[in-house]
Scaffold this motif. Structure first.
Motif, PDB file in Angstrom:
ATOM      1  N   LEU A 482      47.925  48.346  30.139  1.00  0.00           N
ATOM      2  CA  LEU A 482      48.125  47.723  31.875  1.00  0.00           C
ATOM      3  C   LEU A 482      47.464  48.479  32.634  1.00  0.00           C
ATOM      4  O   LEU A 482      47.012  47.887  33.488  1.00  0.00           O
ATOM      5  N   ILE A 483      47.836  49.763  32.599  1.00  0.00           N
ATOM      6  CA  ILE A 483      47.271  50.409  33.753  1.00  0.00           C
ATOM      7  C   ILE A 483      45.722  50.630  33.484  1.00  0.00           C
ATOM      8  O   ILE A 483      44.843  50.346  34.452  1.00  0.00           O
ATOM      9  N   TYR A 484      45.072  50.484  32.218  1.00  0.00           N
ATOM     10  CA  TYR A 484      43.610  50.572  32.109  1.00  0.00           C
ATOM     11  C   TYR A 484      43.221  48.963  32.167  1.00  0.00           C
ATOM     12  O   TYR A 484      41.755  48.804  32.190  1.00  0.00           O
ATOM     13  N   ASN A 485      44.112  48.078  32.227  1.00  0.00           N
ATOM     14  CA  ASN A 485      43.686  46.641  32.251  1.00  0.00           C
ATOM     15  C   ASN A 485      42.780  46.419  31.128  1.00  0.00           C
ATOM     16  O   ASN A 485      41.627  45.819  31.299  1.00  0.00           O
ATOM     17  N   ASP A 486      43.443  46.615  30.017  1.00  0.00           N
ATOM     18  CA  ASP A 486      42.602  46.534  28.615  1.00  0.00           C
ATOM     19  C   ASP A 486      43.391  45.945  27.701  1.00  0.00           C
ATOM     20  O   ASP A 486      44.545  46.342  27.116  1.00  0.00           O
ATOM     21  N   ILE A 487      42.894  44.868  27.017  1.00  0.00           N
ATOM     22  CA  ILE A 487      43.693  44.203  25.713  1.00  0.00           C
ATOM     23  C   ILE A 487      42.753  43.939  24.959  1.00  0.00           C
ATOM     24  O   ILE A 487      41.941  42.740  25.140  1.00  0.00           O
ATOM     25  N   PHE A 488      42.441  44.166  23.766  1.00  0.00           N
ATOM     26  CA  PHE A 488      41.432  43.908  22.918  1.00  0.00           C
ATOM     27  C   PHE A 488      39.816  43.900  23.400  1.00  0.00           C
ATOM     28  O   PHE A 488      39.391  43.176  23.204  1.00  0.00           O
ATOM     29  N   SER A 489      39.777  45.049  24.328  1.00  0.00           N
ATOM     30  CA  SER A 489      38.480  45.313  24.946  1.00  0.00           C
ATOM     31  C   SER A 489      38.246  44.231  26.232  1.00  0.00           C
ATOM     32  O   SER A 489      37.217  43.865  26.768  1.00  0.00           O
ATOM     33  N   LYS A 490      39.398  43.362  26.508  1.00  0.00           N
ATOM     34  CA  LYS A 490      39.147  42.607  27.558  1.00  0.00           C
ATOM     35  C   LYS A 490      40.220  42.765  28.818  1.00  0.00           C
ATOM     36  O   LYS A 490      41.178  43.732  28.389  1.00  0.00           O
ATOM     37  N   SER A 491      40.217  42.085  29.976  1.00  0.00           N
ATOM     38  CA  SER A 491      41.129  42.584  31.003  1.00  0.00           C
ATOM     39  C   SER A 491      41.915  41.223  31.381  1.00  0.00           C
ATOM     40  O   SER A 491      41.703  40.097  31.072  1.00  0.00           O
ATOM     41  N   LEU A 492      43.071  41.526  31.953  1.00  0.00           N
ATOM     42  CA  LEU A 492      44.050  40.661  32.367  1.00  0.00           C
ATOM     43  C   LEU A 492      43.690  40.476  33.732  1.00  0.00           C
ATOM     44  O   LEU A 492      43.840  41.340  34.725  1.00  0.00           O
ATOM     45  N   ASN A 493      43.599  39.070  34.224  1.00  0.00           N
ATOM     46  CA  ASN A 493      43.355  38.887  35.645  1.00  0.00           C
ATOM     47  C   ASN A 493      44.822  38.265  36.307  1.00  0.00           C
ATOM     48  O   ASN A 493      44.876  36.952  36.557  1.00  0.00           O
ATOM     49  N   ILE A 494      45.612  39.140  36.560  1.00  0.00           N
ATOM     50  CA  ILE A 494      46.933  38.839  36.878  1.00  0.00           C
ATOM     51  C   ILE A 494      46.982  38.720  38.650  1.00  0.00           C
ATOM     52  O   ILE A 494      47.509  37.647  39.117  1.00  0.00           O
ATOM     53  N   PHE A 495      46.455  39.694  39.138  1.00  0.00           N
ATOM     54  CA  PHE A 495      46.455  39.660  40.685  1.00  0.00           C
ATOM     55  C   PHE A 495      45.070  39.337  41.125  1.00  0.00           C
ATOM     56  O   PHE A 495      45.045  39.508  42.613  1.00  0.00           O
TER      57      PHE A 495
END
Length: 870
Positions: A482-495
């Motif tokens: 979550l700190i790196y905003n990395d999930i399976f080499s993609k990012s989460l656009n939460i904020f």
């Protein structure tokens, strides 16, 4: 829980037991598992000890149980395992157990011998049945009037001399013939038998060569495999019949058959005799099948009855054997009525041990209570860290490096947090961490059932033993993901993103080298949590940004980790009251680390806070009245991003006393006022700590020896002299005194430690860069796997695209789990282990103790079961 931070206090005790109560008392102590006995008869041969006969009886009982277990496993009968551990039987019950095992073994051996004899007889009758069936074809051909073939075969068997002598005999019939007074040596005869199918070609060649072609061999395969009564294997055999003439060839043929282990059977010549023999054989086979079935049923009933109690019998026998092995460590007093033992026990459990001894005395019916006396000793006590199922795996990681010295600070409780965190810094991915956490959580939820399934798969046992470590590593990796905003080499656009485009759509789509400017395209407010998702799609400077970020945090975490290790040594020095080590080792080491490497960490924070692309500076412009006017100039920004200095170059200039070169764009040379003076002072003080670490302690020890002339003063001794980490210290259960170490050795050891610490501070700091390297490699590998594998399926459309995507996703999932989770996880685990063993523990951890190994039935039974499976 206190013993997790520092090992338990141990006491050496002397135990006096009455002879009739010793067995029961040792049994209770074995169930308790808190006493480590010492061998008081080290010079006595194992075969000359008091209870050697009882140990031999236990070995014999265990042999019989292993024989029963092998037979039970051969038949595939499940053995009942209730999971309960029966108490050790009384000595008088050994006779009943021996009688039971003897009866079962004899009965089973007798049944096996009878079954083997019956199977051997059944095999012989089956082979004879096949011989009678197969050879009937040969005789049917002869009786059918194939005289030409018969005559040609007969001619092949007759030598040239026989042809000349018996030219007027006419056609010869196969089989046993009437003996002729004139030429009885040349009358043809035959033998029949069976042989293993793989030996038949060699057997045929040997017959041809040994008999010089004067034999005729016919063979036919037996279609159904036959059971070997010796080992129960299925073998393939063939029936053969050999025609020859004369007693000389007959002897030669029989020797060849014996050499190839072929079995010969009688085969009558007359058809009526063959039919009669075949009927008798079939009748005997049916009778044998009935008897064999009854024998197998009886054997099965015996094994089923034994399987119900086999596990409990093993436990009882191993407990009896362990008790007598322990009793062999004791001494007999002069009256032969009392056994004397010495043992290490945890100080907090002495009352529990006394209660167990009292229970054993009551069970044995003895009226004399046991005596447990605490002894004074100069020996190093064993190290005992009380653990549970959660802390056991972390303690095993520490003990794999070396068992802690007695009462030394234990790194395990701190490793519970630092180990998964440093692992997660390298493995930071929300998706991969979730897979690892779910796997660990599944093992935790199913741990009772999985623990009951005993398996010898070492890889699975390692995974299951470290289930809590795997779960924590997965959870911490989810956090860093979550700190790196990395999930399976993609990012989460939460904020959302704090960056805004100031270009039109066509410019963004066409210009691949476009970069956003933080002066105009960034809001300026920090992102709420983790990294802005726009960095995941930044092609030109994504790696540059991640490089700088992860490299700096790896150095920050590494320096903090090493400082924490140095602070841990302060706890050791204060506990053991080692004043000289505290003053002349701990303090210089901490100052050296703080003034050089922690200062470098502070420079990183100063750089992050002070330098930014949005900074504006004001220039003082003189006015006509002599005052100054603060006028902003956009072209003069001494603290913008272009003026930010390199921390590495700054640190190198600091160590070499170099003055930084002036920046061509009128940037500030230093980051804060007085930086050069402070840096020179820090380097001089840090360098001055080196001779203090190198010489102060040995010189004070030498001075103390001269003053005391015999013994060193308190606190002015080396670790080996003062017992530093090896004795009980002021709070331990044992005193400490060893022979004085030579001054030359003290100087050498102190020099080695000083050089190792000074040079290690540099190399260890650089070693923490593996956090940055593995994190970057893991992220790039995940991105490559997504781009080159999964994106292929995502580009397809329609029904065919769904099928392709399913196949591609399966392949991508296999690679993700196999490479990114398993292989990368193992790599990050090993690097994290090295950071703890070398970079962290070397600052305070000696690891020169020996483990507390109590007399415990649970450990003995578990080890015995593992050895039996191997």
């Amino acid at each position: 829980m206190g013993s997790l931070f520092r090992s338990e206090e141990m006491a050496l005790c002397q135990l006096f037991l009455q002879s009739e109560a010793a067995y029961a008392c040792v049994s209770e102590l074995g169930e308790l598992g808190l006493v480590q006995f010492r061998d008081l008869n080290p010079d006595v041969n194992a075969f000359q000890r008091k209870f050697v006969n009882e140990v031999r009886r236990c070995d014999e009982m265990e042999r019989k149980l292993r024989y029963l277990e092998k037979e039970i496993k051969k038949d595939g009968i499940p053995m009942l395992d209730t999971g309960e551990s029966p108490e050790a039987p009384q000595p008088r019950e050994m006779i009943d157990l021996e009688a039971t095992f003897e009866k079962l073994e004899n009965e089973l051996r007798e049944v096996n011998q009878n079954a083997e004899a019956l199977k051997r007889n059944f095999l012989e009758l089956t082979e004879l049945k096949h011989i009678l069936r197969k050879t009937q074809v040969f005789f049917d051909e002869q009786e059918g009037g194939v005289n030409q073939t018969t005559e040609s075969m007969t001619r092949a068997l007759i030598t040239d001399e026989a042809r000349t002598a018996g030219a007027s005999m006419g056609p010869v019939q196969l089989g046993y013939m009437e003996k002729s007074n004139e030429r009885e040596d040349y009358l043809p005869c035959f033998v029949a038998g069976v042989i293993l199918r793989e030996r038949l070609p060699a057997f045929e060649r040997m017959l041809w060569r040994a008999c010089r072609g004067n034999v005729f061999l016919r063979q036919a395969m037996i279609e159904t495999p036959l059971e070997d009564p010796t080992n129960g294997d299925q073998v393939h055999k063939s029936v053969f019949i050999i025609f020859f003439q004369g007693d000389q060839l007959k002897t030669r043929v029989k020797k060849i058959c014996e050499g190839f282990r072929a079995t010969l059977y009688p085969c009558p010549e007359a058809p009526a005799d063959r039919r009669e023999m075949a009927m008798g054989v079939m009748t005997r086979i049916e009778d044998l099948n009935t008897v064999l079935g009854q024998t197998q049923d009886h054997r099965h009933r015996v094994l089923v009855a034994a399987a119900k109690n086999l596990k409990n019998w093993f436990v009882k026998v191993r407990k009896i054997k362990a008790i007598y092995h322990t009793l062999n460590l004791f001494n007999l007093d002069v009256t032969q009525k009392c056994l004397i033992a010495e043992c290490w026990v945890p100080l907090l459990d002495i009352e529990t041990i006394q209660l167990a001894l009292r229970r054993g005395t009551e069970r044995s019916g003895s009226s004399v209570p046991p005596i447990l006396n605490r002894m004074q000793t100069f020996e190093n006590p064993p190290t005992y860290n009380r653990t549970n199922k959660f802390t056991k795996a972390f303690q095993a990681l520490i003990d794999a490096y070396g068992v802690a010295s007695y009462r030394e600070m234990n790194p395990a409780p701190y490793t519970i947090i630092t180990f998964p965190f440093l692992f997660a810094v390298m493995f930071g991915d929300l998706g991969h961490g979730a897979i690892m956490a779910l796997f660990g959580l599944w093992m935790i939820r199913k741990e009772k059932g999985l623990a009951a399934q005993k398996t010898d798969n070492e890889i699975w046992n390692i995974f299951f033993g470290g289930r809590y470590i795997i779960f924590l590593m997965g959870v911490f990796s989810m956090y860093t993901g979550l700190i790196y905003n990395d999930i399976f080499s993609k990012s989460l656009n939460i904020f959302g993103s704090h960056w805004h485009l100031s270009y039109n759509k066509s410019t963004v789509m066409e210009n691949k080298f476009l970069q956003l400017s933080p002066k105009g395209d960034y809001e300026g407010a920090p992102y709420p949590f983790g990294m802005d998702p726009i960095w995941q799609v930044a092609g030109a400077n994504k790696i540059i940004f991640h490089n700088a970020y992860k490299m700096k945090i790896s150095i920050i975490f590494g320096v903090i980790h090493m400082i924490f290790g140095v602070v841990m040594s302060w706890h050791n020095h204060t506990y053991f009251r080692n004043r000289i080590s505290l003053l002349y080792e701990f303090i210089p080491q901490l100052i050296f680390l703080l003034l050089l490497f922690f200062y470098m960490v502070l420079l990183m924070f100063i750089k992050w806070i002070k330098f930014a692309a949005t900074n504006k500076s004001k220039l003082l412009v003189p006015r006509h009245n002599g005052c100054c006017l603060m006028t902003p100039f956009s072209h003069l920004e001494p603290y913008n991003e272009a003026c930010a200095p390199s921390i590495l170059i700054t640190f190198i200039d600091m160590v070499l006393f170099n003055t930084p070169k002036p920046h061509p764009e009128k940037c500030e040379t230093y980051m804060f006022f007085g930086q050069h003076t402070i840096q020179v002072l820090f380097v001089l003080v840090a360098v001055g700590c080196i001779p203090v670490m190198l010489l102060a302690k040995p010189l004070l020890i030498m001075q103390a020896r001269k003053q005391a002339n015999v013994q060193p003063i308190a606190g002015a001794t080396s670790d080996a002299e003062a017992g530093g980490m090896s004795n009980g210290g002021p709070h331990g259960g044992a005193g400490g005194h060893e022979e004085e170490e030579e001054l030359s050795e003290i100087f050498i050891h102190q020099s080695i430690h000083t050089i190792e610490y000074v040079l290690g501070s540099v190399s260890h700091t650089a070693s923490y860069l593996r956090l940055w390297a593995l994190s970057l490699a893991h992220a790039q590998l995940a991105e490559v796997l997504w781009t080159m594998v999964l994106s292929i399926g995502l580009k397809q459309e329609g029904p065919v695209g769904g099928i392709v995507l399913t196949c591609v996703f399966a392949f991508w999932a296999i690679l993700t789990v196999g490479i990114l989770v398993l292989m990368e996880g193992l790599s990050a685990f090993l690097h994290t282990l090295r950071l703890h063993w070398v970079e962290f523990q070397s600052k305070f951890y000696k690891g020169q103790g020996y483990a507390f190994q109590p007399f415990s039935f649970d450990a003995i039974i578990e080890n015995g079961a593992a050895a039996a499976e191997e």
